[in-house]
Scaffold this active site. Structure first.
Site, PDB file in Angstrom:
ATOM      1  N   MET A  46       3.642  -4.380   9.306  1.00 34.67           N
ATOM      2  CA  MET A  46       2.266  -4.172   8.826  1.00 34.67           C
ATOM      3  C   MET A  46       2.287  -3.111   7.726  1.00 34.67           C
ATOM      4  O   MET A  46       3.000  -2.121   7.834  1.00 34.67           O
ATOM      5  CB  MET A  46       1.394  -3.678   9.978  1.00 34.67           C
ATOM      6  CG  MET A  46      -0.021  -3.285   9.554  1.00 34.67           C
ATOM      7  SD  MET A  46      -1.042  -2.769  10.945  1.00 34.67           S
ATOM      8  CE  MET A  46      -0.542  -1.049  11.101  1.00 34.67           C
ATOM      9  N   ASP A  48      -0.831  -2.034   4.388  1.00 33.44           N
ATOM     10  CA  ASP A  48      -2.221  -1.615   4.132  1.00 33.44           C
ATOM     11  C   ASP A  48      -3.296  -2.237   5.035  1.00 33.44           C
ATOM     12  O   ASP A  48      -3.253  -3.439   5.301  1.00 33.44           O
ATOM     13  CB  ASP A  48      -2.649  -2.006   2.706  1.00 33.44           C
ATOM     14  CG  ASP A  48      -1.623  -1.709   1.657  1.00 33.44           C
ATOM     15  OD1 ASP A  48      -0.606  -1.085   1.956  1.00 33.44           O
ATOM     16  OD2 ASP A  48      -1.849  -2.126   0.502  1.00 33.44           O
ATOM     17  N   TRP A  72       8.955  -5.484   5.094  1.00 41.56           N
ATOM     18  CA  TRP A  72       8.004  -6.107   4.167  1.00 41.56           C
ATOM     19  C   TRP A  72       8.535  -7.468   3.730  1.00 41.56           C
ATOM     20  O   TRP A  72       9.730  -7.632   3.475  1.00 41.56           O
ATOM     21  CB  TRP A  72       7.806  -5.180   2.960  1.00 41.56           C
ATOM     22  CG  TRP A  72       6.676  -5.616   2.076  1.00 41.56           C
ATOM     23  CD1 TRP A  72       5.371  -5.290   2.225  1.00 41.56           C
ATOM     24  CD2 TRP A  72       6.761  -6.449   0.920  1.00 41.56           C
ATOM     25  NE1 TRP A  72       4.626  -5.875   1.233  1.00 41.56           N
ATOM     26  CE2 TRP A  72       5.455  -6.595   0.417  1.00 41.56           C
ATOM     27  CE3 TRP A  72       7.803  -7.105   0.264  1.00 41.56           C
ATOM     28  CZ2 TRP A  72       5.157  -7.352  -0.710  1.00 41.56           C
ATOM     29  CZ3 TRP A  72       7.510  -7.866  -0.869  1.00 41.56           C
ATOM     30  CH2 TRP A  72       6.209  -7.988  -1.341  1.00 41.56           C
ATOM     31  N   PHE A 104      -1.889 -10.442  -0.984  1.00 45.53           N
ATOM     32  CA  PHE A 104      -1.809  -8.983  -1.077  1.00 45.53           C
ATOM     33  C   PHE A 104      -3.159  -8.364  -0.680  1.00 45.53           C
ATOM     34  O   PHE A 104      -4.088  -9.036  -0.255  1.00 45.53           O
ATOM     35  CB  PHE A 104      -1.420  -8.572  -2.504  1.00 45.53           C
ATOM     36  CG  PHE A 104       0.080  -8.498  -2.733  1.00 45.53           C
ATOM     37  CD1 PHE A 104       0.982  -9.180  -1.931  1.00 45.53           C
ATOM     38  CD2 PHE A 104       0.585  -7.733  -3.778  1.00 45.53           C
ATOM     39  CE1 PHE A 104       2.367  -9.099  -2.147  1.00 45.53           C
ATOM     40  CE2 PHE A 104       1.953  -7.638  -4.008  1.00 45.53           C
ATOM     41  CZ  PHE A 104       2.847  -8.317  -3.197  1.00 45.53           C
ATOM     42  N   ASP A 179      -5.508  -5.419  -5.688  1.00 43.58           N
ATOM     43  CA  ASP A 179      -6.205  -4.710  -4.615  1.00 43.58           C
ATOM     44  C   ASP A 179      -7.713  -4.561  -4.859  1.00 43.58           C
ATOM     45  O   ASP A 179      -8.254  -3.438  -4.839  1.00 43.58           O
ATOM     46  CB  ASP A 179      -5.558  -3.326  -4.365  1.00 43.58           C
ATOM     47  CG  ASP A 179      -4.052  -3.420  -4.186  1.00 43.58           C
ATOM     48  OD1 ASP A 179      -3.558  -4.516  -3.832  1.00 43.58           O
ATOM     49  OD2 ASP A 179      -3.361  -2.403  -4.401  1.00 43.58           O
ATOM     50  N   GLU A 230      -2.926   2.020  -6.941  1.00 42.36           N
ATOM     51  CA  GLU A 230      -3.133   0.892  -6.026  1.00 42.36           C
ATOM     52  C   GLU A 230      -4.358   1.151  -5.142  1.00 42.36           C
ATOM     53  O   GLU A 230      -4.847   2.278  -5.047  1.00 42.36           O
ATOM     54  CB  GLU A 230      -1.902   0.727  -5.108  1.00 42.36           C
ATOM     55  CG  GLU A 230      -0.594   0.526  -5.843  1.00 42.36           C
ATOM     56  CD  GLU A 230       0.602   0.268  -4.920  1.00 42.36           C
ATOM     57  OE1 GLU A 230       1.348  -0.676  -5.184  1.00 42.36           O
ATOM     58  OE2 GLU A 230       0.797   1.021  -3.948  1.00 42.36           O
ATOM     59  N   TRP A 317       5.890   4.521   1.460  1.00 42.25           N
ATOM     60  CA  TRP A 317       6.843   3.529   0.939  1.00 42.25           C
ATOM     61  C   TRP A 317       8.258   4.083   0.810  1.00 42.25           C
ATOM     62  O   TRP A 317       9.213   3.333   0.692  1.00 42.25           O
ATOM     63  CB  TRP A 317       6.359   2.968  -0.405  1.00 42.25           C
ATOM     64  CG  TRP A 317       5.287   1.937  -0.235  1.00 42.25           C
ATOM     65  CD1 TRP A 317       3.999   2.016  -0.671  1.00 42.25           C
ATOM     66  CD2 TRP A 317       5.410   0.670   0.428  1.00 42.25           C
ATOM     67  NE1 TRP A 317       3.304   0.876  -0.309  1.00 42.25           N
ATOM     68  CE2 TRP A 317       4.149   0.042   0.357  1.00 42.25           C
ATOM     69  CE3 TRP A 317       6.447   0.011   1.086  1.00 42.25           C
ATOM     70  CZ2 TRP A 317       3.898  -1.219   0.918  1.00 42.25           C
ATOM     71  CZ3 TRP A 317       6.205  -1.248   1.647  1.00 42.25           C
ATOM     72  CH2 TRP A 317       4.949  -1.832   1.548  1.00 42.25           C
TER      73      TRP A 317
HETATM   74  C1  FRU Z   1       0.038  -0.863  -1.383  1.00 38.44           C
HETATM   75  C2  FRU Z   1       0.500  -2.222  -1.873  1.00 38.44           C
HETATM   76  C3  FRU Z   1      -0.622  -2.919  -2.611  1.00 38.44           C
HETATM   77  C4  FRU Z   1      -0.267  -4.369  -2.467  1.00 38.44           C
HETATM   78  C5  FRU Z   1       0.325  -4.407  -1.082  1.00 38.44           C
HETATM   79  C6  FRU Z   1       1.434  -5.408  -0.912  1.00 38.44           C
HETATM   80  O1  FRU Z   1       0.744  -0.383  -0.295  1.00 38.44           O
HETATM   81  O2  FRU Z   1       1.638  -2.080  -2.691  1.00 38.44           O
HETATM   82  O3  FRU Z   1      -0.790  -2.507  -3.950  1.00 38.44           O
HETATM   83  O4  FRU Z   1      -1.381  -5.205  -2.597  1.00 38.44           O
HETATM   84  O5  FRU Z   1       0.816  -3.113  -0.808  1.00 38.44           O
HETATM   85  O6  FRU Z   1       1.813  -5.523   0.414  1.00 38.44           O
END
Ligand code: FRU
Length: 514
Positions: A46, A48, A72, A104, A179, A230, A317
Site C-alpha cells: 500500500m 498513498d 510497489w 495512480f 494526483d 506530488e 520512498w
Molecule cells: C506519491 C506517488 C504519486 C503517484 C503514486 C504512485 O507517493 O508517487 O505521485 O500517483 O505515488 O503509486
C-alpha cells in the site's frame, strides 16, 4: 501473524480471499510489527491514501495498492470504509488497471447536484478522478503517459464504472502530471482540480467533472524544490472569522529530514488562482518526521461537522519497499484534524489526532505533579501497558538541558523521543530501535525546530507498536516515525538532564481498533 496470515493465505494468489475481511476489535492482531490502531492493508503493498470521501455515514478510504506483491507494482485502488476513521472494514478492490494504464493517486467527490449526469439528483454519483499511468507509452520513450481518468459509482462506492470517454484530461507532454484533487468551488460554482505538474501546481476548472480547462499555475519559485511535487490538496479553513486557503504539496525527495514529506502554503484562492501569504523562500511542513507522505483531506465532510480531516501514508520512498514487514507493507497515519492558528510568524497549520480516538481510551491515569531529576520509570510507576499507549505530558524544561522519553524492550532496544533545550528542537532517534539494517537511510536522529515560551513543552503522543506520532505544543509541530523493534517495547522512562517539572499530565490505556 498466524491468525491473520492464515485468513489471508489466499491473498498471495488472489487478494479477494481476504478483501472483505471485517476487522473487529475482538480479533487483536498478533502479526509482528502490525499496528493495532493504524490502517494497514490486509495483505500486500500500500502507498498513498486516495479518494477520501464521506458519504451516508461512511468514511471511504481508497489507497494505492499492488495486490500482486509486497513491493510497489501495478497500481490499483484498494478500498475500505469506516464509521469513525479508526475501525475499518476492508472492501474489494475498487479500481483495476485497464488499457489506458495503471491507477495512480487521485480523489473522489460526491457529485451532489449530478453535474456530471452520471447519476441522478436522487442518487448522485460518487466520482473518482485519478491518474492513469501508461507504462507502455513510458517505455516507448514518450512524455505524455500520465493522463487523468474518471470512474463513478452509483451504489455508495461498492462498485465502479470507468467513464467511457476517458481520459478526461490529456497530457500536454509533461512526464510528471498527476494526483488530481477535485473540489467544488462555491464562488465560481465550478469544480476545481488541483494537479501536481513536475515542480508546480496547476489548477483546472470544470462545470461537470468531464471537461477541464486550465486556470492557472502556482509554485515554480515557492517553497521546497528538492524533488518532484506530488499529491496536492487545496481547501479553505476559517481562522479568526476569516477564510484562508491552504495548499498541501507532497515533495519527494526534499523533506526536512530526508526523502519524502509534505509542505504547505497558506494564502488565498479566488476561484482562479492561488496566492501565498508567505515569501517564496518560506518552506512549511505538515509533519517534520520521516513518515508522513502524500496526505490529503476528506471530501464532502458535512458542514454540520465542519472539520478538515487528514490522513497520510506513514512511510517514506527512501525505504518503503524494504521495511521488514512480511505479509503487507505500510500503514496510514492516524486521522488528524487540521486547523490554522495565528502566530508571530504568520498563519500556521496545526495537526491534532481526531477526537474519535478518545473513544479508544479505556483508562485515564493522572501523573502526579513532580520534579524529575535523572530517570522516572513511567511504565512501572503508573502500570502503563505498552506498546499501545497515549501520553499527554505538560513539561517545564526551563531548568533542563535535554529531556527524553525512552521506549525500550528487554533486548535493550530503544526509541528515544525528546526535546533538546539547547538546540531548541524536538527529536526522534531510532538508531537503536531494533531492525535498522534493511536500508542505510532508515536509522537516524530526526529533528523539528520548536521554540518554547517560558520552557513550557506539551508532548501529546500516540505509540502503536511500530510507530509514534508526537503532537508538540497543541499540534504546532508534529513528528511521525516508524520503527521495528525485534520485541515489543514494554517500558517507557522519562530521562532528564537537569530538572524537569511534570505538571497536569496524563497517560491513557488504549484498546486496539483491530
Ligand atoms: C506519491 C506517488 C504519486 C503517484 C503514486 C504512485 O507517493 O508517487 O505521485 O500517483 O505515488 O503509486
Amino acid at each position: 501473524m498466524k491468525k491473520h496470515l492464515l485468513s489471508c493465505l489466499a491473498a498471495a494468489l488472489f487478494i479477494a480471499g481476504c478483501a472483505t475481511t471485517k476487522t473487529t476489535t475482538s480479533s487483536a492482531n498478533q502479526e509482528q510489527h502490525r499496528p493495532q490502531l493504524h490502517f494497514t492493508p490486509p495483505a500486500n503493498w500500500m502507498n498513498d491514501p486516495n479518494g477520501m470521501v464521506f458519504y451516508k455515514g461512511e468514511y471511504h478510504l481508497f489507497y494505492q495498492h499492488n495486490p500482486g506483491g509486497t513491493t510497489w507494482g501495478p497500481m490499483h485502488w484498494g478500498h475500505a470504509i469506516s464509521k469513525d476513521m479508526l475501525h475499518w472494514e476492508h472492501l474489494p478492490i475498487a479500481l483495476y488497471p485497464d488499457e489506458l494504464g495503471t491507477i495512480f493517486s487521485g480523489s473522489a467527490v460526491v457529485d451532489v447536484n449530478n453535474t456530471s449526469g452520471l447519476g441522478t439528483t436522487e442518487n448522485p454519483p460518487m466520482v473518482a478522478i485519478f491518474t492513469y499511468h501508461n507504462e507502455k507509452l513510458e517505455k516507448a520513450g514518450r512524455n505524455d503517459y500520465q493522463t487523468q481518468g474518471l470512474a463513478y459509482s452509483l451504489d455508495n462506492g461498492r462498485t465502479w464504472k470507468k467513464y467511457e470517454q476517458n481520459p478526461v484530461l490529456k497530457n500536454p507532454g509533461i512526464r510528471d502530471y498527476r494526483d488530481p484533487k477535485v473540489s467544488w468551488n462555491d464562488k465560481t460554482q465550478q469544480w476545481v482540480m488541483t494537479l501536481a505538474v513536475l515542480d508546480h501546481i496547476e489548477f483546472y476548472s470544470s462545470p461537470n467533472l468531464k471537461e477541464w480547462k486550465k486556470l492557472s499555475e502556482f509554485g515554480k519559485s515557492y517553497g521546497g524544490h528538492g524533488g518532484v511535487w506530488e499529491c496536492p490538496d487545496l481547501f479553505p479553513l476559517t481562522v479568526n472569522g476569516q477564510q484562508k486557503w491552504v495548499l498541501l504539496v507532497s515533495i519527494n525527495p526534499g523533506g526536512p529530514n530526508g526523502g519524502s514529506a509534505t509542505q504547505y502554503f497558506v494564502g488565498d484562492f479566488n476561484g482562479q488562482s492561488f496566492t501565498s501569504d508567505n515569501p517564496p523562500q518560506t518552506t512549511l511542513w505538515v509533519d517534520h518526521g520521516k513518515d508522513n507522505y502524500a496526505g490529503v483531506t476528506w471530501s464532502n465532510i458535512p458542514a454540520s461537522d465542519g472539520r478538515r480531516l487528514f490522513l497520510g501514508w506513514m512511510s517514506n520512498w527512501q525505504y518503503a519497499n524494504e521495511v521488514p514487514t512480511v505479509a503487507w507493507r505500510s500503514a496510514m497515519t492516524l486521522p488528524r484534524e487540521l486547523t490554522l492558528r495565528q502566530t508571530k510568524e504568520g498563519l500556521r497549520l496545526l495537526s491534532q489526532p481526531v477526537k474519535e480516538l478518545q473513544k479508544l481510551r479505556t483508562k485515564a491515569i493522572s501523573l502526579k505533579a513532580q520534579e524529575v531529576q535523572g530517570t522516572l520509570d513511567l511504565s512501572s510507576r503508573y502500570k502503563l501497558n505498552l506498546p499501545l499507549l497515549e501520553l499527554d505530558l505538560n513539561l517545564d524544561v526551563s531548568q533542563a538541558q535535554e529531556i527524553t522519553l525512552k521506549f525500550s524492550n528487554t533486548k535493550g532496544e530503544q526509541l528515544n523521543l525528546g526535546y533538546s533545550v539547547k538546540q531548541e528542537e524536538l527529536f526522534i532517534d531510532r538508531t537503536q530501535a531494533g531492525k535498522i539494517a534493511f536500508k542505510d537511510n532508515f536509522p537516524g536522529r530526526h529533528v523539528a525546530p520548536i521554540k518554547l515560551e517560558n520552557g513550557k513543552l506539551r508532548l501529546h503522543l500516540i505509540l502503536d507498536f511500530t510507530s509514534v506520532e508526537v503532537f508538540a505544543n497543541g499540534g504546532q509541530k508534529v513528528m511521525t516515525e516508524i520503527f521495528f523493534p525485534n520485541e515489543n517495547f514494554t517500558q517507557v522512562e522519562l530521562v532528564t538532564d537537569g530538572v524537569t517539572k511534570l505538571q497536569d499530565s496524563k497517560a491513557y490505556i488504549l484498546q486496539p481498533a483491530f
